[in-house]
Design a protein around this motif. Structure first.
Motif, PDB file in Angstrom:
ATOM      1  N   VAL A 131     -30.589  61.632  66.791  1.00  0.00           N
ATOM      2  CA  VAL A 131     -30.109  60.267  67.025  1.00  0.00           C
ATOM      3  C   VAL A 131     -30.814  59.668  68.240  1.00  0.00           C
ATOM      4  CG1 VAL A 131     -28.100  58.893  67.689  1.00  0.00           C
ATOM      5  CG2 VAL A 131     -27.875  60.652  65.936  1.00  0.00           C
ATOM      6  N   LEU A 132     -31.016  60.485  69.280  1.00  0.00           N
ATOM      7  CA  LEU A 132     -31.711  60.022  70.478  1.00  0.00           C
ATOM      8  C   LEU A 132     -33.165  59.686  70.151  1.00  0.00           C
ATOM      9  CD1 LEU A 132     -31.727  59.537  73.510  1.00  0.00           C
ATOM     10  CD2 LEU A 132     -32.203  61.965  73.837  1.00  0.00           C
ATOM     11  N   ALA A 133     -33.820  60.508  69.352  1.00  0.00           N
ATOM     12  CA  ALA A 133     -35.206  60.241  68.959  1.00  0.00           C
ATOM     13  C   ALA A 133     -35.309  58.915  68.213  1.00  0.00           C
ATOM     14  CB  ALA A 133     -35.743  61.376  68.085  1.00  0.00           C
ATOM     15  N   ARG A 134     -34.353  58.653  67.324  1.00  0.00           N
ATOM     16  CA  ARG A 134     -34.381  57.392  66.581  1.00  0.00           C
ATOM     17  C   ARG A 134     -34.155  56.196  67.504  1.00  0.00           C
ATOM     18  NH1 ARG A 134     -31.898  60.628  62.527  1.00  0.00           N
ATOM     19  NH2 ARG A 134     -29.797  60.081  63.223  1.00  0.00           N
ATOM     20  N   ALA A 135     -33.282  56.375  68.508  1.00  0.00           N
ATOM     21  CA  ALA A 135     -33.028  55.288  69.456  1.00  0.00           C
ATOM     22  C   ALA A 135     -34.282  54.971  70.268  1.00  0.00           C
ATOM     23  CB  ALA A 135     -31.870  55.658  70.379  1.00  0.00           C
ATOM     24  N   ILE A 136     -34.998  56.020  70.697  1.00  0.00           N
ATOM     25  CA  ILE A 136     -36.243  55.823  71.449  1.00  0.00           C
ATOM     26  C   ILE A 136     -37.284  55.139  70.559  1.00  0.00           C
ATOM     27  CG2 ILE A 136     -38.139  56.982  72.627  1.00  0.00           C
ATOM     28  CD1 ILE A 136     -36.097  59.177  73.398  1.00  0.00           C
ATOM     29  N   LYS A 137     -37.360  55.567  69.320  1.00  0.00           N
ATOM     30  CA  LYS A 137     -38.298  54.956  68.372  1.00  0.00           C
ATOM     31  C   LYS A 137     -37.996  53.469  68.201  1.00  0.00           C
ATOM     32  CE  LYS A 137     -39.186  54.937  63.373  1.00  0.00           C
ATOM     33  NZ  LYS A 137     -40.623  54.665  63.336  1.00  0.00           N
ATOM     34  N   ARG A 138     -36.734  53.144  68.058  1.00  0.00           N
ATOM     35  CA  ARG A 138     -36.345  51.743  67.879  1.00  0.00           C
ATOM     36  C   ARG A 138     -36.733  50.914  69.103  1.00  0.00           C
ATOM     37  NH1 ARG A 138     -31.699  52.850  66.430  1.00  0.00           N
ATOM     38  NH2 ARG A 138     -30.627  52.692  68.431  1.00  0.00           N
ATOM     39  N   ASP A 139     -36.529  51.487  70.286  1.00  0.00           N
ATOM     40  CA  ASP A 139     -36.873  50.782  71.517  1.00  0.00           C
ATOM     41  C   ASP A 139     -38.378  50.559  71.614  1.00  0.00           C
ATOM     42  OD1 ASP A 139     -36.220  49.721  74.155  1.00  0.00           O
ATOM     43  OD2 ASP A 139     -37.181  51.503  74.952  1.00  0.00           O
ATOM     44  N   LEU A 140     -39.160  51.580  71.277  1.00  0.00           N
ATOM     45  CA  LEU A 140     -40.614  51.448  71.347  1.00  0.00           C
ATOM     46  C   LEU A 140     -41.147  50.484  70.293  1.00  0.00           C
ATOM     47  CD1 LEU A 140     -41.686  55.141  72.038  1.00  0.00           C
ATOM     48  CD2 LEU A 140     -41.781  53.221  73.616  1.00  0.00           C
ATOM     49  N   GLU A 141     -40.541  50.478  69.122  1.00  0.00           N
ATOM     50  CA  GLU A 141     -40.959  49.548  68.075  1.00  0.00           C
ATOM     51  C   GLU A 141     -40.849  48.105  68.574  1.00  0.00           C
ATOM     52  OE1 GLU A 141     -42.296  49.996  65.227  1.00  0.00           O
ATOM     53  OE2 GLU A 141     -41.718  51.924  64.380  1.00  0.00           O
ATOM     54  N   GLU A 142     -39.805  47.833  69.364  1.00  0.00           N
ATOM     55  CA  GLU A 142     -39.611  46.486  69.895  1.00  0.00           C
ATOM     56  C   GLU A 142     -40.592  46.185  71.017  1.00  0.00           C
ATOM     57  OE1 GLU A 142     -35.567  46.396  71.083  1.00  0.00           O
ATOM     58  OE2 GLU A 142     -34.758  46.476  69.044  1.00  0.00           O
ATOM     59  N   ARG A 143     -40.964  47.203  71.796  1.00  0.00           N
ATOM     60  CA  ARG A 143     -41.818  46.993  72.966  1.00  0.00           C
ATOM     61  C   ARG A 143     -43.297  46.862  72.613  1.00  0.00           C
ATOM     62  NH1 ARG A 143     -39.871  49.025  78.149  1.00  0.00           N
ATOM     63  NH2 ARG A 143     -37.653  49.420  78.047  1.00  0.00           N
TER      64      ARG A 143
END
Length: 465
Positions: free
Chosen positions: A134-146
């Motif tokens: 779940v943490l990996a997916r959250a980081i991925k989502r944040d990077l996708e936006e950045r």
């Protein structure tokens, strides 16, 4: 780190997958982004897999995996959604030399597939070693936006231009050029004129950077804080990210050194209390030498460089050499340590001032105003005070301090191995000896840990009743 991250060359590589259901399809969605040749073995494939085979995106073999099917493959995925069948197919793949991943079975897998942010050719892989998907997916989502979608196109353009950029001196000059392009000139040119504009912007930008490539070096005097990397300031992080050379003190935490740019030259300039130490004159000379060579130097000091950090001597050296400099303050050990015992350095109706002392130079204590410090309610933070504890105790008692005055010792403030010991002026040397503290210790005279202070207040109230 149990799993070491690498990027495999998948151009023309053979990847075999066993399974015909949703688990297999989920892995294929990721693998189809690569240039690998994909083979799927499934006696009863879903319609989605049949459609992919019809489109020529995979090779579908409608039977169970057998011996010899994985020979020569680089990777193998067991996605049979049946533990016995997964074990059987994985055993075949291992015997035939492939790296094996068993879907949803971390323990028996030889590798794991990370969460991926795809800005081809820029790829960001995120892994948690299976501990927190779940943490990996959250980081991925944040990077996708950045990370803007245009980043991949700029990287492709930049890759072709790299031989031209070698006209710039190796190191900071090239890094500054590419940072300017990817995060400034490139996106602006693409927005205005598309891919052709982004490509043309490189020539003009290179000319600009060639003119300023011979810039002088610079020194940042950076406070690393007390040890917890989360207490490092954003400005300190940015300085470490740009540094060509990092000259650091012995007390700087390894976790903070890890934040420096990977290519940076790391130089320890340690000073051990009453032990081996790099001479200050040698440290000054090192800073000046690297900066005069054009390097971006970070002089990294534990805590705050302006508090017992010999900053003035180093500033004098770089100023005399005509080198530009900047001070990046950090959280000093006293601030972190007092927070750890739940107290504040000043308190209304208790003390309106606080003294910062260093116990490293015991001889310097002789001139201190001990009578003023011995007054009721005074507070002092004593750095590097382990060896000076008996001297401090004697001076305070000699000048009339209350033997019951609280004293706190905080070792390795803010770090995972932080320890706190409470004492009084009368017991401080015995408590310190019994605590056997080997890390850096900050001593608070006049402060007790808040829990102990609360208990003392409660006892006084009971006595009064």
């Amino acid at each position: 780190m149990q799993h070491f991250p690498i990027f495999l060359d998948m151009a023309g590589a053979r990847v075999v997958l066993s399974g015909g259901g949703e688990a297999a399809l989920a892995k294929l969605r990721l693998l189809m982004k690569t240039e690998a040749a994909l083979e799927v073995y499934a006696p009863a494939p879903t319609q989605d897999l049949v459609d992919l085979a019809a489109e020529g995106r995979i090779t579908l073999v409608r039977r169970s995996l057998a011996t010899g099917d994985v020979d020569g493959a680089k990777l193998f995925y067991a996605a049979d959604e049946d533990s016995d069948e997964d074990a059987r197919t994985a055993a075949i793949a291992r015997a035939e030399g492939a790296l094996v991943n068993i879907v949803d079975n971390l323990e028996d897998s030889g590798f794991i597939t990370p969460a991926i942010v795809d800005r081809d050719p820029v790829t960001v892989a995120i892994g948690t070693e299976g501990a927190a998907p779940v943490l990996a997916r959250a980081i991925k989502r944040d990077l996708e936006e950045r990370l803007p979608p245009v980043l991949g196109l700029l990287a492709k353009v930049g890759k072709a231009f790299r031989p031209m950029a070698e006209k710039l001196p190796f190191g900071r000059a090239r890094r500054d050029f590419w940072a300017d392009y990817y995060f400034g000139a490139g996106p602006r040119a693409f927005e205005a004129e598309g891919a052709e504009g982004a490509e043309q912007a490189l020539d003009a930008l290179l000319e600009t950077h060639l003119k300023r490539a011979a810039r002088d070096g610079h020194v940042d005097f950076v406070g690393a804080g007390p040890g917890d990397p989360e207490l490092l300031t954003l400005k300190a992080r940015a300085a470490l990210d740009k540094a060509d050379v990092v000259i650091y003190d012995r007390l700087v935490a390894p976790e903070i050194l890890e934040l420096a740019r990977r290519e940076a030259v790391m130089i320890e300039a340690g000073k051990t209390g009453f032990g081996p130490a790099t001479k200050q004159a040698d440290i000054n000379a090192m800073i000046v030498e690297h900066a005069q060579g054009g390097a971006q130097v970070v002089r990294l000091k534990s805590g705050d460089p302006t508090v017992f950090g010999r900053l003035d001597e180093e500033l004098d050296a770089v100023t005399e050499a005509g080198i530009s400099w900047r001070i990046v303050p950090g959280i000093t050990a006293a601030s972190a340590a007092v927070a750890s015992i739940g107290q504040s350095l000043t308190k209304r109706e208790r003390n309106s001032s606080v003294r910062f002392l260093t116990g490293h130079d015991v001889e310097g204590f002789a001139d201190h105003d001990w009578r003023a410090l011995a007054r009721q309610g005074e507070v002092a933070a004593i750095y590097m005070g382990k060896r000076a504890a008996r001297f401090v105790q004697g001076r305070m008692l000699m000048h009339g301090a209350d033997p019951s005055t609280p004293v706190s010792f905080v070792e390795n403030a803010s770090r995972p191995d932080q320890r706190v010991a409470e004492a009084t002026l009368a017991t401080m040397t015995d408590v310190l000896a019994g605590a056997d503290m080997h890390g850096p210790v900050l001593t608070f005279y006049g402060l007790a840990p808040r829990a102990a202070a609360a208990m003392a207040d409660a006892c006084e109230q009971e006595i009064a009743l």
